[in-house]
Design a protein around this motif. Structure first.
Motif, short mmCIF file in Angstrom:
data_model
loop_
_atom_site.label_atom_id
_atom_site.label_comp_id
_atom_site.label_asym_id
_atom_site.label_seq_id
_atom_site.Cartn_x
_atom_site.Cartn_y
_atom_site.Cartn_z
N SER A 29 -19.92 -1.36 3.44
CA SER A 29 -19.46 -2.72 3.45
C SER A 29 -17.89 -2.84 3.84
O SER A 29 -17.62 -3.70 4.47
N ALA A 30 -17.30 -1.90 3.05
CA ALA A 30 -15.93 -1.80 3.43
C ALA A 30 -15.34 -1.64 4.78
O ALA A 30 -14.47 -2.46 5.30
N ALA A 31 -16.00 -0.84 5.40
CA ALA A 31 -15.75 -0.45 6.81
C ALA A 31 -16.05 -1.49 7.65
O ALA A 31 -15.29 -1.89 8.64
N ALA A 32 -17.22 -2.28 7.46
CA ALA A 32 -17.61 -3.49 8.42
C ALA A 32 -16.51 -4.49 7.84
O ALA A 32 -16.11 -5.20 8.94
N GLU A 33 -16.02 -4.79 6.77
CA GLU A 33 -15.12 -5.78 6.24
C GLU A 33 -13.71 -5.72 7.16
O GLU A 33 -13.18 -6.62 7.31
N LEU A 55 -11.73 1.73 -1.51
CA LEU A 55 -12.12 0.54 -1.31
C LEU A 55 -10.84 -0.61 -1.10
O LEU A 55 -10.85 -1.67 -0.40
N GLY A 56 -9.86 -0.09 -1.87
CA GLY A 56 -8.79 -1.23 -2.23
C GLY A 56 -8.99 -2.18 -3.23
O GLY A 56 -8.07 -3.14 -3.32
N TRP A 57 -9.96 -2.02 -3.96
CA TRP A 57 -10.34 -3.14 -5.16
C TRP A 57 -11.16 -2.50 -6.16
O TRP A 57 -11.82 -1.38 -6.11
N ALA A 58 -11.28 -3.02 -7.37
CA ALA A 58 -12.02 -2.71 -8.52
C ALA A 58 -12.58 -3.90 -8.98
O ALA A 58 -12.27 -4.95 -8.99
N VAL A 65 -10.46 -6.94 -8.24
CA VAL A 65 -9.14 -6.87 -8.15
C VAL A 65 -8.61 -5.85 -7.39
O VAL A 65 -8.99 -4.78 -7.44
N THR A 66 -7.46 -6.20 -6.63
CA THR A 66 -6.80 -5.27 -5.68
C THR A 66 -6.23 -4.06 -6.34
O THR A 66 -5.54 -4.32 -7.54
N VAL A 67 -6.55 -2.70 -6.07
CA VAL A 67 -6.01 -1.71 -6.48
C VAL A 67 -5.33 -0.77 -5.51
O VAL A 67 -6.13 -0.19 -4.53
N PHE A 68 -4.24 -0.61 -5.39
CA PHE A 68 -3.35 0.11 -4.51
C PHE A 68 -3.61 1.79 -4.73
O PHE A 68 -3.66 2.04 -5.83
N PRO A 69 -3.61 2.23 -3.82
CA PRO A 69 -3.64 3.86 -4.02
C PRO A 69 -2.50 4.24 -4.91
O PRO A 69 -1.36 4.06 -4.56
N GLY A 70 -2.74 5.12 -5.96
CA GLY A 70 -1.66 5.80 -6.67
C GLY A 70 -1.72 4.92 -8.09
O GLY A 70 -0.76 5.05 -8.77
N VAL A 71 -2.30 3.91 -8.11
CA VAL A 71 -2.23 2.75 -9.17
C VAL A 71 -3.20 3.26 -9.99
O VAL A 71 -4.65 3.39 -9.85
N PHE A 72 -3.04 3.15 -11.50
CA PHE A 72 -4.34 3.18 -12.51
C PHE A 72 -5.57 2.17 -12.33
O PHE A 72 -5.36 1.18 -12.02
N VAL A 73 -6.48 2.62 -12.23
CA VAL A 73 -7.86 1.85 -11.97
C VAL A 73 -8.24 1.35 -13.41
O VAL A 73 -8.35 1.98 -13.96
N VAL A 133 5.04 0.76 -7.61
CA VAL A 133 3.64 0.75 -7.01
C VAL A 133 3.02 -0.27 -7.81
O VAL A 133 2.41 -1.33 -6.81
N ALA A 134 2.82 -0.09 -9.07
CA ALA A 134 1.98 -1.13 -9.54
C ALA A 134 2.45 -2.39 -9.80
O ALA A 134 1.65 -3.53 -9.70
N VAL A 135 3.78 -2.48 -9.86
CA VAL A 135 4.34 -4.09 -9.86
C VAL A 135 3.79 -4.62 -8.47
O VAL A 135 3.64 -6.01 -8.43
N ARG A 136 4.00 -4.03 -7.42
CA ARG A 136 3.70 -4.76 -6.16
C ARG A 136 2.15 -5.14 -6.16
O ARG A 136 1.79 -6.02 -5.59
N CYS A 137 1.37 -4.01 -6.58
CA CYS A 137 -0.11 -4.28 -6.82
C CYS A 137 -0.28 -5.54 -7.68
O CYS A 137 -1.23 -6.13 -7.16
N ALA A 138 0.21 -5.64 -8.59
CA ALA A 138 0.10 -6.73 -9.66
C ALA A 138 0.56 -7.85 -9.07
O ALA A 138 -0.08 -9.11 -9.21
N ARG A 139 1.68 -8.07 -8.49
CA ARG A 139 1.87 -9.11 -7.71
C ARG A 139 1.09 -9.75 -6.66
O ARG A 139 0.94 -10.89 -6.49
N ARG A 140 0.43 -8.80 -5.96
CA ARG A 140 -0.93 -9.33 -5.04
C ARG A 140 -1.88 -10.07 -5.83
O ARG A 140 -2.57 -10.98 -5.44
N ASN A 141 -1.96 -9.41 -7.20
CA ASN A 141 -3.24 -10.12 -8.07
C ASN A 141 -2.72 -11.57 -8.59
O ASN A 141 -3.52 -12.29 -8.93
N LEU A 142 -1.58 -11.22 -9.16
CA LEU A 142 -1.08 -12.54 -10.01
C LEU A 142 -0.37 -13.55 -9.50
O LEU A 142 -0.30 -14.56 -10.08
N THR A 143 0.16 -13.23 -8.38
CA THR A 143 1.19 -14.42 -7.56
C THR A 143 0.17 -15.92 -7.47
O THR A 143 0.64 -16.72 -7.64
#
Length: 267
Positions: A29-33, A55-58, A65-73, A133-143
């Motif tokens: 599904s991720a490949a198709a999306e 996938l880029g999300w959890a 929830v968006t999850v960047f590589p290297g960020v705690f899942v 990196v976590a801050v950038r990821c969190a901003r994607r989710n929380l902004t």
């Protein structure tokens, strides 16, 4: 399932993925999306990259929830902390101030705010983490929720105007004892930041720092919620007491989760 899907399942199963069929469906599904090459996604997973990073999300508490590589899942068990926070938020008047400290991708604050909003309540939300990196990821989710995300070390990251005003402090501090990190699954050990895992010799070093300053940042009657290991809970209660917080332990047998709650006296 197509022949391509069957091949993906076989590759995942050979790599030791317990839920190979479900992971295969998600990767296809991720490949198709995204237009990504399925083979590249499968190769990442087979080489040990956490599925959420591929996938880029959890999925967390029913949210994507968006999850960047290297960020705690975010872990499934931490939904219990969110449920406890939601109960406390609903008992508050007005627009409670909620802060997600050590926020990682921001999943806890995102889930709590979304759940109470669906029930007709509202909160003022902010978050912070030491990892850029976590801050950038969190901003994607929380902004999209109108929540600022600050970068820095624990309370040092927060604006001074929040001092004494936080009604609900969500703080999923790292609590794995240093010596135990080597025994963690490679997905966590090799792909998540050490700062999100390592809690020091007994797993409570960061918790101690949070407890030491929480009283001055919580509002009167405000609550601190921290996840801990079952064997750490009694020591965590003693630490809360040392710093003037009234503590209690909540446990979920279903999710194998333990949460320590510290409350600032209301006067």
């Amino acid at each position: 399932m197509t022949s391509a899907g069957t091949d993906v399942v076989a590759r995942l199963r050979a790599a030791g993925c317990v839920f190979a069929e479900e992971e295969a469906r998600l990767l296809i599904s991720a490949a198709a999306e995204t237009g990504a090459e399925l083979d590249a996604l499968v190769a990442e997973r087979v080489h040990g990259t956490p599925l959420e990073h591929v996938l880029g999300w959890a999925e967390f508490h029913g949210l994507r929830v968006t999850v960047f590589p290297g960020v705690f899942v975010p872990r499934r068990r931490t939904a219990f902390l969110v449920d406890l926070a939601v109960e406390l938020i609903r008992a508050q008047a007005g627009y409670p101030m909620v802060v997600d400290l050590c926020c990682g991708c921001g999943a806890l604050g995102m889930a709590a705010a979304t759940i109470v909003a669906a029930a007709g309540h509202a909160v003022t939300l902010a978050a912070a983490d030491i990892d850029p990196v976590a801050v950038r990821c969190a901003r994607r989710n929380l902004t999209p929720l109108g929540a600022p995300v600050y970068e820095g070390d624990l309370f040092e990251a927060l604006p001074e105007e929040l001092r004494g005003c936080i009604d609900i402090l969500l703080c999923n501090t790292p609590y794995v004892p240093t010596a135990m990190i080597a025994q963690m699954p490679a997905e966590a050990r090799d792909h998540e930041p050490r700062t999100a895992l390592d809690g020091g010799a007994d797993g409570l070093d960061i918790f101690r720092r949070v407890a030491a300053d929480a009283t001055t940042w919580l509002s009167p009657g405000g609550h601190l919620l921290v996840e801990a290991g079952e064997d750490q809970a009694s020591r965590a209660l003693a630490i809360l007491s040392e710093h003037g917080l009234m503590g209690r332990i909540a446990e979920s047998g279903e999710l194998y989760a333990t949460v320590v709650i510290g409350t600032r006296p209301d006067r």
